[in-house]
Design a protein around this motif. Structure first.
Motif, mmCIF file in Angstrom:
data_model
loop_
_atom_site.group_PDB
_atom_site.id
_atom_site.type_symbol
_atom_site.label_atom_id
_atom_site.label_comp_id
_atom_site.label_asym_id
_atom_site.label_seq_id
_atom_site.Cartn_x
_atom_site.Cartn_y
_atom_site.Cartn_z
ATOM 1 N N VAL A 158 -2.439 16.221 5.207
ATOM 2 C CA VAL A 158 -3.463 15.208 5.459
ATOM 3 C C VAL A 158 -4.529 15.832 6.353
ATOM 4 O O VAL A 158 -4.213 16.586 7.280
ATOM 5 C CB VAL A 158 -2.867 13.952 6.117
ATOM 6 N N GLU A 159 -5.791 15.524 6.048
ATOM 7 C CA GLU A 159 -6.911 16.071 6.808
ATOM 8 C C GLU A 159 -6.673 15.914 8.311
ATOM 9 O O GLU A 159 -6.362 14.833 8.801
ATOM 10 C CB GLU A 159 -8.198 15.364 6.405
ATOM 11 N N ARG A 212 -10.386 19.131 5.254
ATOM 12 C CA ARG A 212 -10.850 18.729 3.932
ATOM 13 C C ARG A 212 -11.255 19.930 3.086
ATOM 14 O O ARG A 212 -11.003 19.980 1.880
ATOM 15 C CB ARG A 212 -12.020 17.761 4.087
ATOM 16 N N TYR A 242 -4.993 15.577 1.450
ATOM 17 C CA TYR A 242 -5.418 14.185 1.305
ATOM 18 C C TYR A 242 -6.445 13.834 2.382
ATOM 19 O O TYR A 242 -6.282 14.205 3.545
ATOM 20 C CB TYR A 242 -4.211 13.255 1.401
ATOM 21 N N PHE A 243 -7.492 13.101 1.978
ATOM 22 C CA PHE A 243 -8.515 12.702 2.940
ATOM 23 C C PHE A 243 -9.205 11.430 2.452
ATOM 24 O O PHE A 243 -9.163 11.085 1.260
ATOM 25 C CB PHE A 243 -9.543 13.822 3.168
ATOM 26 N N ALA A 244 -9.861 10.735 3.413
ATOM 27 C CA ALA A 244 -10.549 9.482 3.127
ATOM 28 C C ALA A 244 -11.769 9.739 2.244
ATOM 29 O O ALA A 244 -12.329 10.836 2.247
ATOM 30 C CB ALA A 244 -10.971 8.802 4.430
ATOM 31 N N ASN A 316 -9.113 4.517 -0.388
ATOM 32 C CA ASN A 316 -7.811 5.003 -0.823
ATOM 33 C C ASN A 316 -6.825 4.797 0.322
ATOM 34 O O ASN A 316 -7.131 4.081 1.280
ATOM 35 C CB ASN A 316 -7.881 6.472 -1.267
ATOM 36 N N ASN A 317 -5.665 5.447 0.240
ATOM 37 C CA ASN A 317 -4.635 5.231 1.261
ATOM 38 C C ASN A 317 -4.989 5.832 2.609
ATOM 39 O O ASN A 317 -4.280 5.593 3.593
ATOM 40 C CB ASN A 317 -3.297 5.811 0.786
ATOM 41 N N TYR A 318 -6.083 6.585 2.672
ATOM 42 C CA TYR A 318 -6.399 7.303 3.899
ATOM 43 C C TYR A 318 -7.720 6.869 4.533
ATOM 44 O O TYR A 318 -8.132 7.453 5.531
ATOM 45 C CB TYR A 318 -6.411 8.814 3.625
ATOM 46 N N GLY A 319 -8.371 5.836 3.955
ATOM 47 C CA GLY A 319 -9.588 5.344 4.580
ATOM 48 C C GLY A 319 -10.487 4.617 3.603
ATOM 49 O O GLY A 319 -10.172 4.449 2.419
#
Length: 409
Positions: A158-159, A212, A242-244, A316-319
């Motif tokens: 994750v970022e 990212r 994974y990132f927003a 998404n799940n990250y933002g």
């Protein structure tokens, strides 16, 4: 009758036993020493059989050879590591078709073993039965090269966090060497090794910080092993970070007039890429003629009522992220009126400038005229004063000897 005490009886028996043992040792050691000396003198006659060690890859074919010296037709027996007889004078004794007798001469006996596995490892006995039994052991070693290693994701990348990856080689012999590489540089990993009997499983784990920009970066896990003859088994892996999401509205350029069509596209990045994209109008509902197709919003036959701020949102799940676009539809009549008013404004400005210039010129002219008149009056007053002095001199009767003064009036 002579009585012998128990102590003396035991002593005599011990002496008799020692004498018997000494005789036995003499009878055994002397011939052995003679035979050993003879072997040292003539080694060729004592070494009646020789065996060669073999190393083969798993799944391959092994050749087990027994070399004979001074063979006189005696019995030759070949046994496996479990001491099961495979061949007796060239005749198959064990029902295992993987073993084949390929050569039997007075100097060389050779068998082959196909589809070798690690369970076939061990010592194979070459035995020659003559007056004295001779045997040698041919050790079969099986090498197990590694398959292409696998990569296991232990912790999602994750970022702003860390990625934990494990490279696994589940089976090899001897134990394989694993190495992580990125852009030609080795990444140190934590190596663990497990003994599975005759084979080994090896793993190497790395932890690396990710951003990212690292999404899609290439990593390689290399397996190095003696059985690969300098080659490597490589597993290629790409980082999945994974990132927003980020959102940007792509809008048309130029002026939009009534009757035109509007097309707005919501450009989105993110991992995972958002599937649900939401279009809305701030403080209002979307126009009836608005059509949404994926990331695109289209409005046909624009009018003044369509003016306002349009919003595109994605998550998404990250933002979550959003971008807005302000629509301003121009009235063609207003545009023409505005353009026609421009020359009149310019003319009015020029006229105002001319009036201002004329006023300034008048002011300067009046000021200069007033100043010139004042200077004339001053000179006139000065001339009257001089005329008075002449009259006073005449009345006083001054003669010419006091000097003659001329006055110009």
């Amino acid at each position: 009758m002579t009585l012998i005490s128990p102590g003396k009886r035991n002593t005599q028996e011990d002496q008799r036993g020692i004498s018997t043992m000494a005789l036995s040792v003499w009878n055994y050691c002397v011939p052995l020493a003679i035979i050993t000396a003879a072997c040292l003198v003539n080694t060729a006659r004592c070494q009646a059989v020789q065996a060669e060690n073999v190393t083969v890859l798993e799944g391959g074919t092994a050749q087990i050879s027994c070399r004979l010296q001074n063979y006189d037709g005696s019995i030759v027996v070949i046994q496996n590591p479990r001491r099961q007889t495979l061949f007796f004078n060239g005749t198959r004794a064990l029902k295992d078709d993987r073993f084949q007798m390929v050569l039997f001469t007075q100097r060389l006996v050779r068998i082959t073993l196909t589809n070798v596995s690690v369970s076939d490892e061990g010592g194979y006995f070459c035995q020659l039965y003559t007056d004295a039994t001779h045997h040698q052991v041919a050790t079969l070693s099986v090498s197990v090269p590694p398959e292409t290693p696998t990569v296991e994701v232990k912790q999602e990348a994750v970022e702003g966090g860390e990625a934990e990856l494990t490279c696994v080689s589940p089976r090899s012999k001897p134990a394989t060497t694993l190495r992580w590489m990125r852009n030609g540089r080795e990444i140190p990993g934590v190596v663990s090794q497990q003994d599975n009997g005759k084979t080994f499983s090896v793993s190497s784990t790395i932890r690396i910080p990710v951003e990212r920009k690292d999404n899609g970066a290439a990593l390689n896990c290399e397996a190095i092993h003696p059985a690969l003859s300098g080659q490597k088994r490589v597993r290629h892996y790409r980082l999945d970070v994974y990132f927003a999401p980020t959102v940007r509205i792509v809008s048309p350029t130029g002026i939009l007039r009534e009757g035109d069509s509007l097309s707005l596209t919501c450009s989105i990045t993110g991992n995972p890429l958002p599937r649900d994209i939401t279009w809305s109008k701030i403080n209002d509902t979307l126009p009836e003629r608005a059509e949404i197709s994926g990331p695109t919003l289209q409005i046909s036959r624009l009018s003044q009522s369509h003016n306002g701020t349009y919003l595109c949102q994605a998550q998404n799940n990250y933002g979550r992220a959003a971008d807005h676009y302000t629509l301003l539809v121009y009235d063609p009549g207003a545009v023409v009126e505005t353009h026609s008013a421009v020359p009149y404004a310019v003319i009015g400005g020029v006229l105002a400038l001319l009036v201002f210039t004329v006023i300034c010129v008048l002011i300067v002219t009046i000021w200069c005229s007033v100043r010139q008149k004042g200077s004339y009056l001053t000179h006139e007053a000065s001339g009257l004063d001089e005329h008075g002095e002449v009259q006073e001199a005449f009345l006083n009767g001054n003669d010419a000897s006091q000097g003659k003064k001329e006055y110009l009036l």
